[in-house]
Enzyme design. Structure first.
Site, PDB file in Angstrom:
ATOM      1  N   ASP A 257      -0.090  -2.172  14.174  1.00  0.00           N
ATOM      2  CA  ASP A 257       0.603  -2.057  12.707  1.00  0.00           C
ATOM      3  C   ASP A 257       1.113  -0.712  12.526  1.00  0.00           C
ATOM      4  O   ASP A 257       0.453   0.250  13.046  1.00  0.00           O
ATOM      5  CB  ASP A 257      -0.097  -2.420  11.694  1.00  0.00           C
ATOM      6  CG  ASP A 257       0.347  -2.647  10.399  1.00  0.00           C
ATOM      7  OD1 ASP A 257       1.604  -3.043  10.253  1.00  0.00           O
ATOM      8  OD2 ASP A 257      -0.305  -2.241   9.183  1.00  0.00           O
ATOM      9  N   SER A 258       1.910  -0.449  11.651  1.00  0.00           N
ATOM     10  CA  SER A 258       2.531   0.773  11.186  1.00  0.00           C
ATOM     11  C   SER A 258       1.183   1.433  10.421  1.00  0.00           C
ATOM     12  O   SER A 258       1.211   2.793  10.295  1.00  0.00           O
ATOM     13  CB  SER A 258       3.716   0.897  10.355  1.00  0.00           C
ATOM     14  OG  SER A 258       3.260  -0.065   9.144  1.00  0.00           O
TER      15      SER A 258
ATOM     16  N   CYS B 184       2.898  -6.461  12.259  1.00  0.00           N
ATOM     17  CA  CYS B 184       3.815  -5.521  11.371  1.00  0.00           C
ATOM     18  C   CYS B 184       5.140  -6.247  11.324  1.00  0.00           C
ATOM     19  O   CYS B 184       5.664  -6.720  12.422  1.00  0.00           O
ATOM     20  CB  CYS B 184       3.981  -4.236  11.799  1.00  0.00           C
ATOM     21  SG  CYS B 184       5.020  -3.171  10.987  1.00  0.00           S
TER      22      CYS B 184
ATOM     23  N   GLU C  67      -1.307  -0.327  -1.861  1.00  0.00           N
ATOM     24  CA  GLU C  67      -1.798   1.027  -1.377  1.00  0.00           C
ATOM     25  C   GLU C  67      -2.555   1.788  -2.827  1.00  0.00           C
ATOM     26  O   GLU C  67      -3.447   2.417  -2.490  1.00  0.00           O
ATOM     27  CB  GLU C  67      -1.077   1.802  -0.587  1.00  0.00           C
ATOM     28  CG  GLU C  67      -0.538   1.167   0.770  1.00  0.00           C
ATOM     29  CD  GLU C  67      -0.411   1.812   1.864  1.00  0.00           C
ATOM     30  OE1 GLU C  67      -0.246   3.110   1.683  1.00  0.00           O
ATOM     31  OE2 GLU C  67      -0.450   1.270   2.921  1.00  0.00           O
TER      32      GLU C  67
ATOM     33  N   CYS D  83       5.471  -9.346   4.832  1.00  0.00           N
ATOM     34  CA  CYS D  83       4.989  -8.185   5.113  1.00  0.00           C
ATOM     35  C   CYS D  83       3.390  -8.276   5.113  1.00  0.00           C
ATOM     36  O   CYS D  83       2.889  -8.906   3.883  1.00  0.00           O
ATOM     37  CB  CYS D  83       5.362  -7.414   3.878  1.00  0.00           C
ATOM     38  SG  CYS D  83       4.784  -5.484   3.766  1.00  0.00           S
TER      39      CYS D  83
ATOM     40  N   HIS E 183       1.413  -6.279   3.851  1.00  0.00           N
ATOM     41  CA  HIS E 183       0.433  -5.910   2.475  1.00  0.00           C
ATOM     42  C   HIS E 183       0.572  -7.009   1.737  1.00  0.00           C
ATOM     43  O   HIS E 183      -0.440  -6.907   0.791  1.00  0.00           O
ATOM     44  CB  HIS E 183       1.141  -4.923   2.061  1.00  0.00           C
ATOM     45  CG  HIS E 183       0.958  -3.268   2.598  1.00  0.00           C
ATOM     46  ND1 HIS E 183       1.301  -3.036   3.997  1.00  0.00           N
ATOM     47  CD2 HIS E 183       0.300  -2.343   2.272  1.00  0.00           C
ATOM     48  CE1 HIS E 183       0.839  -1.928   4.114  1.00  0.00           C
ATOM     49  NE2 HIS E 183       0.348  -1.433   3.030  1.00  0.00           N
TER      50      HIS E 183
END
Lengths: 277, 277
Positions: B22-23, B85, B164, B196, B198
């Protein structure tokens, strides 16, 4: 040691461009201020848009990227390097200064000087990315000027994406800003440094929250003054150039051009993509 | 062509780990789901934290980074690659599939399949980063399954920094989410893909905004099911491994470990830093 050595005449040096780098777009606020007070200078701007942002990355990664960016500018023959990124300035200046034989300026020193000069109650607030705030670099720089000054830092990780989203004057931005700034307000600061080059675009909101008794110090304009002083002191300022600005980025130019014009307050025409690192 | 060729026996292949990249951190939500339904598998996770995020970067930069990440995993002998991702899956799957001789799975196909199966009114919403949404990849994948399905996309650039920052259940997050999701609500979607990795952490807020008549499709759990199916179909699943997870990142391991534990819902012990690219 790379870059221009002292052996060439100042006449040749004078005509060379100023090199500015940033992790992405934010440094354009610094470029804008430099252009205002140094209208005769040519400028080369490099934005490391492939690896942006630097704000949550580690010290050695930020140093590595900064050296690669500055090497690129030095390769184009700049007479001076401006690290127009607070995170990069926090970590990489000593390395860059050892590496090149041309002046290297960051945004931290000028911002710290501006704040130390503005505070009367000797209570200064600093806002920035996680990396900048946890490095305590502003505190160190301000205390070098006056050790009696109390420096209170607060990281504001959502400010950069808010600016890049263009939400400069929304309710959401105001609520987030109030939340981030509450501890600084409570401590009774009378001067605050915008320790990230994106933040000048949030200056209206920040000024509104603190009211008129708190000076908001924009490190972009402070840095421009420092750049002018260094060029003058070294006899290498150029009052008669064509004021050409060249823009380079490490990712798609079009993405940079669109949002960049907002930062610069004027249209960016040509942006070239280059590989660094 | 790199990676494991078909000439070795499935027995050896079976015991190899699954590779996930993943990034940054987001892919940990996929790892978590894979561990749930494949408890015997060893896993290697790589997060490209030095260059995170990918969401606002260009197609060719994302492909370049994805190939470097996958090369690293293949070098460690993985039996399968999961591009955990969305931005990477949007752009790099054809390149990765040509490059390696092991299965490559992204998160888009499984998410699209989940949404197409859930919608009754044939109106699906997709949320993701700017890059994912402007690539129209979910629309294409969903329309491959059923061309009558209307797909409405919305990019939500502030969701990643909110997650985050750990602001999962705040008023601010709710206000921002309502703003981003309003156009989808207005169009009357009955199924929404969290495009996404996240976003599963914002599932409670998103579900609250849409109410119980809208299915929220989490591509992490859909992808885990796809991984299981591919391993079974290829006869290379491992039910008796030690379920070891190894973590690698391209920036400071400590930063990853702290926030990563929130994503994973359990403590991450050892993280190694490596250079890629």
């Amino acid at each position: 040691m790379r870059g221009q050595t002292g052996s060439r005449s100042n006449g040749i040096m004078r005509k060379r461009p100023i090199g500015i780098f940033d992790s992405g777009l934010g440094g354009l606020t610094v470029l804008k201020e430099i252009r205002k007070i140094l209208p005769g200078e040519d400028i080369i701007y490099f934005g490391d848009t492939a690896r942006v942002p630097y704000g949550a990355k580690s010290r050695d990664t930020v140093i590595k990227f900064s050296v690669q960016n500055a090497d690129f500018l030095v390769g184009l023959g700049v007479k001076m390097i401006v690290a127009a990124c607070n995170t990069s300035s926090s970590f990489s200046l000593p390395t860059l200064r050892r590496r090149y034989n041309i002046p290297v300026v960051g945004v931290i020193g000028p911002g710290a000087k501006g704040a130390a000069g503005a505070t009367r109650k000797l209570k200064v607030g600093v806002i920035g990315t996680k990396a900048t705030i946890s490095s305590d670099i502003y505190k160190k720089e301000i205390k070098k000027i006056n050790p009696k000054i109390d420096v209170i830092g607060a990281s504001c990780p959502l400010f950069v994406p808010l600016v890049e989203e263009g939400w400069l004057n929304t309710d959401v931005t105001e609520v987030i800003a109030r939340r981030y700034l509450a501890p600084l307000k409570q401590k009774g600061i009378d001067s605050i440094v915008l320790g990230c080059t994106h933040y000048p675009l949030l200056k209206p909101v920040i000024s509104r929250i603190f009211g008129k008794n708190v000076s908001v110090i924009d490190s972009a304009s402070q840095t421009a003054k420092a750049v002018k002083k260094i060029l003058d002191n070294n006899g290498i300022s150029n009052n008669s150039g064509q004021a050409r600005c060249r823009f380079y980025v490490s990712d798609e130019p079009e993405l940079f051009r669109k949002i960049g014009s907002r930062f610069l307050g004027s249209r960016i025409n040509s942006v070239k993509r280059v590989e660094v690192g």
